[in-house]
Design a protein around this motif. Sequence first.
Motif, PDB file in Angstrom:
ATOM      1  N   ASP A 247      40.123  33.687  31.650  1.00  0.00           N
ATOM      2  CA  ASP A 247      40.576  34.393  33.368  1.00  0.00           C
ATOM      3  C   ASP A 247      41.847  35.010  33.118  1.00  0.00           C
ATOM      4  O   ASP A 247      42.607  33.328  34.246  1.00  0.00           O
ATOM      5  N   ALA A 248      42.543  35.850  33.750  1.00  0.00           N
ATOM      6  CA  ALA A 248      43.839  35.385  33.247  1.00  0.00           C
ATOM      7  C   ALA A 248      44.344  35.590  34.472  1.00  0.00           C
ATOM      8  O   ALA A 248      46.277  34.573  34.339  1.00  0.00           O
ATOM      9  N   LEU A 249      43.880  36.077  35.807  1.00  0.00           N
ATOM     10  CA  LEU A 249      44.693  35.974  36.963  1.00  0.00           C
ATOM     11  C   LEU A 249      44.469  34.506  37.440  1.00  0.00           C
ATOM     12  O   LEU A 249      45.330  33.795  38.447  1.00  0.00           O
ATOM     13  N   ASN A 250      43.735  34.414  37.675  1.00  0.00           N
ATOM     14  CA  ASN A 250      43.091  32.726  38.832  1.00  0.00           C
ATOM     15  C   ASN A 250      43.103  31.567  38.248  1.00  0.00           C
ATOM     16  O   ASN A 250      42.731  31.378  37.247  1.00  0.00           O
ATOM     17  N   VAL A 251      44.138  30.712  39.010  1.00  0.00           N
ATOM     18  CA  VAL A 251      44.090  29.550  38.454  1.00  0.00           C
ATOM     19  C   VAL A 251      44.855  29.112  39.075  1.00  0.00           C
ATOM     20  O   VAL A 251      46.180  29.248  39.433  1.00  0.00           O
ATOM     21  N   ASN A 252      43.933  27.752  39.993  1.00  0.00           N
ATOM     22  CA  ASN A 252      45.208  26.213  40.754  1.00  0.00           C
ATOM     23  C   ASN A 252      46.092  26.411  39.636  1.00  0.00           C
ATOM     24  O   ASN A 252      46.470  25.758  38.785  1.00  0.00           O
ATOM     25  N   SER A 253      47.358  25.519  41.356  1.00  0.00           N
ATOM     26  CA  SER A 253      48.112  24.887  40.247  1.00  0.00           C
ATOM     27  C   SER A 253      48.452  24.037  39.553  1.00  0.00           C
ATOM     28  O   SER A 253      48.883  23.540  38.962  1.00  0.00           O
TER      29      SER A 253
ATOM     30  N   PHE B 285      41.737  37.489  42.601  1.00  0.00           N
ATOM     31  CA  PHE B 285      41.863  38.294  42.177  1.00  0.00           C
ATOM     32  C   PHE B 285      40.764  38.937  41.477  1.00  0.00           C
ATOM     33  O   PHE B 285      39.815  37.689  41.053  1.00  0.00           O
ATOM     34  N   ALA B 286      40.089  40.016  40.719  1.00  0.00           N
ATOM     35  CA  ALA B 286      39.158  40.652  39.872  1.00  0.00           C
ATOM     36  C   ALA B 286      39.710  39.589  38.521  1.00  0.00           C
ATOM     37  O   ALA B 286      40.959  39.303  38.816  1.00  0.00           O
ATOM     38  N   VAL B 287      38.242  38.520  37.888  1.00  0.00           N
ATOM     39  CA  VAL B 287      38.584  38.414  36.632  1.00  0.00           C
ATOM     40  C   VAL B 287      38.384  39.327  35.422  1.00  0.00           C
ATOM     41  O   VAL B 287      37.587  39.612  35.316  1.00  0.00           O
ATOM     42  N   VAL B 288      39.943  38.935  34.854  1.00  0.00           N
ATOM     43  CA  VAL B 288      39.581  39.868  33.799  1.00  0.00           C
ATOM     44  C   VAL B 288      40.118  39.140  32.788  1.00  0.00           C
ATOM     45  O   VAL B 288      41.061  38.257  32.991  1.00  0.00           O
TER      46      VAL B 288
ATOM     47  N   MET C 139      19.432  61.847  43.707  1.00  0.00           N
ATOM     48  CA  MET C 139      20.320  62.153  42.328  1.00  0.00           C
ATOM     49  C   MET C 139      21.659  62.163  42.785  1.00  0.00           C
ATOM     50  O   MET C 139      21.927  63.616  43.633  1.00  0.00           O
ATOM     51  N   ALA C 140      22.805  61.790  42.073  1.00  0.00           N
ATOM     52  CA  ALA C 140      24.385  61.730  42.341  1.00  0.00           C
ATOM     53  C   ALA C 140      23.932  63.773  43.123  1.00  0.00           C
ATOM     54  O   ALA C 140      24.048  64.414  41.168  1.00  0.00           O
ATOM     55  N   THR C 141      25.140  63.918  43.592  1.00  0.00           N
ATOM     56  CA  THR C 141      25.570  65.549  43.333  1.00  0.00           C
ATOM     57  C   THR C 141      27.133  65.570  42.724  1.00  0.00           C
ATOM     58  O   THR C 141      27.383  66.758  42.353  1.00  0.00           O
ATOM     59  N   LEU C 142      27.126  64.255  42.993  1.00  0.00           N
ATOM     60  CA  LEU C 142      29.007  64.463  42.903  1.00  0.00           C
ATOM     61  C   LEU C 142      29.264  63.079  42.001  1.00  0.00           C
ATOM     62  O   LEU C 142      28.809  62.099  42.623  1.00  0.00           O
ATOM     63  N   LEU C 143      30.125  63.774  41.420  1.00  0.00           N
ATOM     64  CA  LEU C 143      30.517  62.534  40.169  1.00  0.00           C
ATOM     65  C   LEU C 143      31.419  61.583  40.849  1.00  0.00           C
ATOM     66  O   LEU C 143      32.564  62.107  41.205  1.00  0.00           O
ATOM     67  N   GLY C 144      31.719  60.147  40.097  1.00  0.00           N
ATOM     68  CA  GLY C 144      32.867  59.348  40.620  1.00  0.00           C
ATOM     69  C   GLY C 144      32.740  58.920  39.277  1.00  0.00           C
ATOM     70  O   GLY C 144      31.188  57.820  38.672  1.00  0.00           O
ATOM     71  N   LYS C 145      33.849  56.913  39.164  1.00  0.00           N
ATOM     72  CA  LYS C 145      33.349  56.533  37.637  1.00  0.00           C
ATOM     73  C   LYS C 145      34.140  55.137  38.558  1.00  0.00           C
ATOM     74  O   LYS C 145      34.872  55.458  39.888  1.00  0.00           O
ATOM     75  N   ALA C 146      33.636  54.677  38.538  1.00  0.00           N
ATOM     76  CA  ALA C 146      33.696  52.936  38.851  1.00  0.00           C
ATOM     77  C   ALA C 146      35.242  52.018  38.664  1.00  0.00           C
ATOM     78  O   ALA C 146      35.633  52.501  37.126  1.00  0.00           O
ATOM     79  N   GLN C 147      35.819  52.361  39.474  1.00  0.00           N
ATOM     80  CA  GLN C 147      37.198  51.477  38.970  1.00  0.00           C
ATOM     81  C   GLN C 147      37.311  50.281  39.875  1.00  0.00           C
ATOM     82  O   GLN C 147      36.985  50.149  40.750  1.00  0.00           O
ATOM     83  N   ILE C 148      38.779  49.158  39.286  1.00  0.00           N
ATOM     84  CA  ILE C 148      38.941  48.628  39.742  1.00  0.00           C
ATOM     85  C   ILE C 148      40.386  49.234  40.883  1.00  0.00           C
ATOM     86  O   ILE C 148      40.904  49.644  40.670  1.00  0.00           O
ATOM     87  N   THR C 149      39.863  49.104  42.604  1.00  0.00           N
ATOM     88  CA  THR C 149      40.891  49.329  42.996  1.00  0.00           C
ATOM     89  C   THR C 149      41.445  48.036  44.413  1.00  0.00           C
ATOM     90  O   THR C 149      40.481  47.606  44.435  1.00  0.00           O
ATOM     91  N   THR C 150      42.600  48.042  44.473  1.00  0.00           N
ATOM     92  CA  THR C 150      43.241  47.053  45.694  1.00  0.00           C
ATOM     93  C   THR C 150      42.839  46.171  45.179  1.00  0.00           C
ATOM     94  O   THR C 150      43.030  45.409  43.949  1.00  0.00           O
ATOM     95  N   ILE C 151      44.412  45.249  46.134  1.00  0.00           N
ATOM     96  CA  ILE C 151      44.691  43.651  45.303  1.00  0.00           C
ATOM     97  C   ILE C 151      43.420  42.307  46.609  1.00  0.00           C
ATOM     98  O   ILE C 151      44.381  41.625  46.988  1.00  0.00           O
TER      99      ILE C 151
END
Lengths: 160, 151
Positions: free
Chosen positions: A113-119, A103-106, A1-13
């Motif tokens: 998929d706002a970010l990823n698309v080929n030319s 990139f992360a798919v958002v 069981m986790a004793t310290l909490l954290g949140k799933a966040q999107i980090t870095t590119i």
Amino acid sequence: MATLLGKAQITTIDGGTLYMTAAAQTATAKPNLQSGSLTHTGDVKETKNQSGQVTSLFNAEEFLSCDFEMVPEGGAGGANTIANAKVSATLPAILSAVTMSGFAVVGAGSFTDALNVNSTGTNPWIYEGNGKINLVSDDKWTMSVELKRRIGITSGTAVT
Amino acid sequence: MTIEQKVESAIVTFLKTQTFTDIPAAQIYRGIEHDAAESSENYTQTRILPCIVVSCPASTASDPTSGNRMVVPEISVQSQADDSTNAAHLTRCAQVFAVVATTTFAASISAALADFYCFFAVPADGGSRIEERSWASFVTMRMMVCGADIS
């Protein structure tokens, strides 16, 4: 069981790539992306009643814009040379379609998929100018570009 | 276990799975520089050189509400200056730092410890110093972590 909490966040590119020119893609001289900003915009028209109140809205356009700050570099997947850094720093021709991948798919409105698309893909990112290269005397060069992706422009192939 | 202890434990556990020419797993230590006072009879036994010491003395909140933390642990390689040349020490450091400054380091240390996750880890500062009669070279890593498993 986790004793310290954290949140799933999107980090870095990490993993995201932007190829602005075919030469850059061939040389895999990817710029080192430092930060980006994605904006989702419409062209919303208002209709007012005779009392001046907005009673209906109509959207005539939908597009994304993305601004990147980056460091031109050699060695990001290609030969680690100053020549490749210059390839990486090349601003593309106006109205070029560019490639973004990894990139992360958002989602953003109609764009699943706002970010990823080929030319060569559907609704590609288009460079419409306003690229900037910052020449620095005592540090590395940096650069920035503005890209747009419009729902009504389905192909990056120029009409001739 | 505090988040600082978790960071140290995760890195030490990962480093102990790696193979270094002359630093056995038993000589990879966690925590502050010395467990015993210099005047203690145990002082010389607290760190067998050459060794790796992983120290994470502090953390700060990455934002006010998430519980995620920013940490800058130091990974130092120490060699006895009397029986090791500086060149040998630097070769030893290169082996250690090569497994730290990788794009897979964050995932590796996340897997090394339960109830711990590292979002990213990037090398920050580095340098060398003399401690007593030992060479000590270090690299710090800027990391965002939390004390829970994130998937």
